[in-house]
Design a protein around this motif. Sequence first.
Motif, short mmCIF file in Angstrom:
data_model
loop_
_atom_site.label_atom_id
_atom_site.label_comp_id
_atom_site.label_asym_id
_atom_site.label_seq_id
_atom_site.Cartn_x
_atom_site.Cartn_y
_atom_site.Cartn_z
N PRO A 189 41.89 48.88 18.18
CA PRO A 189 41.83 47.78 17.22
C PRO A 189 42.07 46.46 17.94
N GLU A 190 41.60 45.37 17.35
CA GLU A 190 41.69 44.05 17.98
C GLU A 190 43.11 43.71 18.40
N ALA A 191 44.08 44.01 17.54
CA ALA A 191 45.47 43.61 17.79
C ALA A 191 46.08 44.32 18.99
N SER A 192 45.56 45.48 19.35
CA SER A 192 46.18 46.25 20.43
C SER A 192 45.50 46.06 21.78
N LYS A 193 44.45 45.24 21.82
CA LYS A 193 43.79 44.98 23.10
C LYS A 193 44.69 44.12 23.98
N GLU A 194 44.97 44.60 25.15
CA GLU A 194 45.86 43.86 26.05
C GLU A 194 45.11 42.71 26.70
N LYS A 195 45.80 41.55 26.80
CA LYS A 195 45.18 40.39 27.45
C LYS A 195 44.88 40.73 28.90
N PRO A 196 43.62 40.61 29.33
CA PRO A 196 43.29 40.95 30.71
C PRO A 196 43.82 39.92 31.68
N SER A 197 44.13 40.33 32.89
CA SER A 197 44.59 39.40 33.92
C SER A 197 43.72 39.52 35.17
N ILE A 198 42.47 39.88 34.95
CA ILE A 198 41.48 39.97 36.03
C ILE A 198 40.29 39.10 35.65
N GLY A 199 39.73 38.43 36.62
CA GLY A 199 38.56 37.61 36.34
C GLY A 199 37.84 37.21 37.61
N LEU A 219 41.90 25.88 49.77
CA LEU A 219 42.43 27.09 49.14
C LEU A 219 41.87 28.33 49.82
N SER A 220 42.61 29.43 49.71
CA SER A 220 42.22 30.68 50.38
C SER A 220 41.33 31.56 49.52
N ILE A 221 40.98 31.10 48.32
CA ILE A 221 40.06 31.85 47.46
C ILE A 221 38.80 31.02 47.23
N SER A 222 37.70 31.72 46.93
CA SER A 222 36.40 31.05 46.82
C SER A 222 35.68 31.47 45.55
N PRO A 223 34.72 30.66 45.08
CA PRO A 223 33.91 31.07 43.93
C PRO A 223 33.25 32.41 44.18
N GLY A 224 33.27 33.27 43.18
CA GLY A 224 32.69 34.61 43.32
C GLY A 224 33.74 35.68 43.56
N ASN A 225 34.93 35.30 44.04
CA ASN A 225 36.00 36.28 44.24
C ASN A 225 36.46 36.86 42.90
N THR A 226 36.74 38.15 42.88
CA THR A 226 37.38 38.77 41.73
C THR A 226 38.87 38.79 42.02
N VAL A 227 39.65 38.27 41.09
CA VAL A 227 41.07 38.07 41.38
C VAL A 227 41.97 38.64 40.29
N LEU A 228 43.21 38.87 40.68
CA LEU A 228 44.27 39.27 39.75
C LEU A 228 45.19 38.06 39.62
N PHE A 229 45.45 37.62 38.38
CA PHE A 229 46.27 36.42 38.19
C PHE A 229 47.40 36.67 37.21
N ASP A 252 49.17 30.84 41.16
CA ASP A 252 49.27 31.85 40.10
C ASP A 252 48.26 32.97 40.29
N VAL A 253 47.40 32.87 41.31
CA VAL A 253 46.49 33.96 41.66
C VAL A 253 47.23 34.87 42.62
N MET A 254 47.38 36.13 42.24
CA MET A 254 48.23 37.04 43.02
C MET A 254 47.48 37.83 44.07
N ALA A 255 46.17 38.10 43.85
CA ALA A 255 45.44 38.91 44.82
C ALA A 255 43.94 38.79 44.59
N VAL A 256 43.18 39.03 45.66
CA VAL A 256 41.74 39.17 45.58
C VAL A 256 41.44 40.66 45.61
N ILE A 257 40.64 41.14 44.65
CA ILE A 257 40.35 42.57 44.58
C ILE A 257 38.86 42.82 44.72
N SER A 258 38.52 44.01 45.16
CA SER A 258 37.10 44.37 45.33
C SER A 258 36.93 45.87 45.19
#
Length: 258
Positions: A189-199, A219-229, A252-258
């Motif tokens: 249900p809509e109310a139980s969807k956890e706010k994502p922290s990946i983008g 900065l050490s991150i670039s456009p196109g990176n998938t990150v955890l924030f 506030d960006v904690m990691a780059v993931i792939s």
Amino acid sequence: MATAQLTASSVSVRSLGSFEGLRPISTVRVSSFSSSSLRKGGLSLRSTRGLVVKAATTVAPKYTTLKPLGDRVLVKIKTAEEKTAGGILLPSTAQSKSQGGEVVAVGEGKTIGKTKVDISVKAGNQVVYSKYAGTELEFNGTNHLILKEDDIVGILETDDVKDLKPLNDRVLIKVAEAELTTAGGLLLPEASKEKPSIGTVVAVGPGPLDEDEGKRKPLSISPGNTVLFSKYAGNDFKGADGSEYIALRASDVMAVIS
């Protein structure tokens, strides 16, 4: 049993401080207040009509110019939307607080070490700023905000946040969509969807200023990176296509993931 009664036909509280040209208008008025019932566990207010709270400061009409100092910027606040996308008139309590406006004037910048650093926005730029930043002013009959340049998230010259150009150490991220089902395949249900922290990083600023030399550190991150924030960092926005975006500091960006 005795019943407590408390009434006040008119109560007005004004700030006592006053300066030439700057007139605080923080006012609280209660035109009718009755606590005919002091209920168990709390106070019930039967009537709160006439309650007025204003937090802005009014600049007297005889002053027609305002020059920010240092790294401060004067922004004319964009009027909050009064209608929904479907044309429904919104009550004032439901209108979203504006986070954007037009730069009217800028300060002379600041000096770091021996380097003079100019402000990176100029008069006429359309900008987005942090929601609770700055001091609100009523100047020349219009609402303005005076804030530090570092509180400006980015420059946005279109109506779509995906075109935001972040400033300083800010990063614009398109947030990944929340999961619609559990690992076992159950629909959430809509109310139980956890706010994502990946983008996905859409755009990055030029980097923060070095405190010794006044130069930008990329900065050490670039456009196109998938990150955890960080989940509760930054400012949330919705794009023209309904996608969710967040603008936050690179720290506030904690990691780059792939």
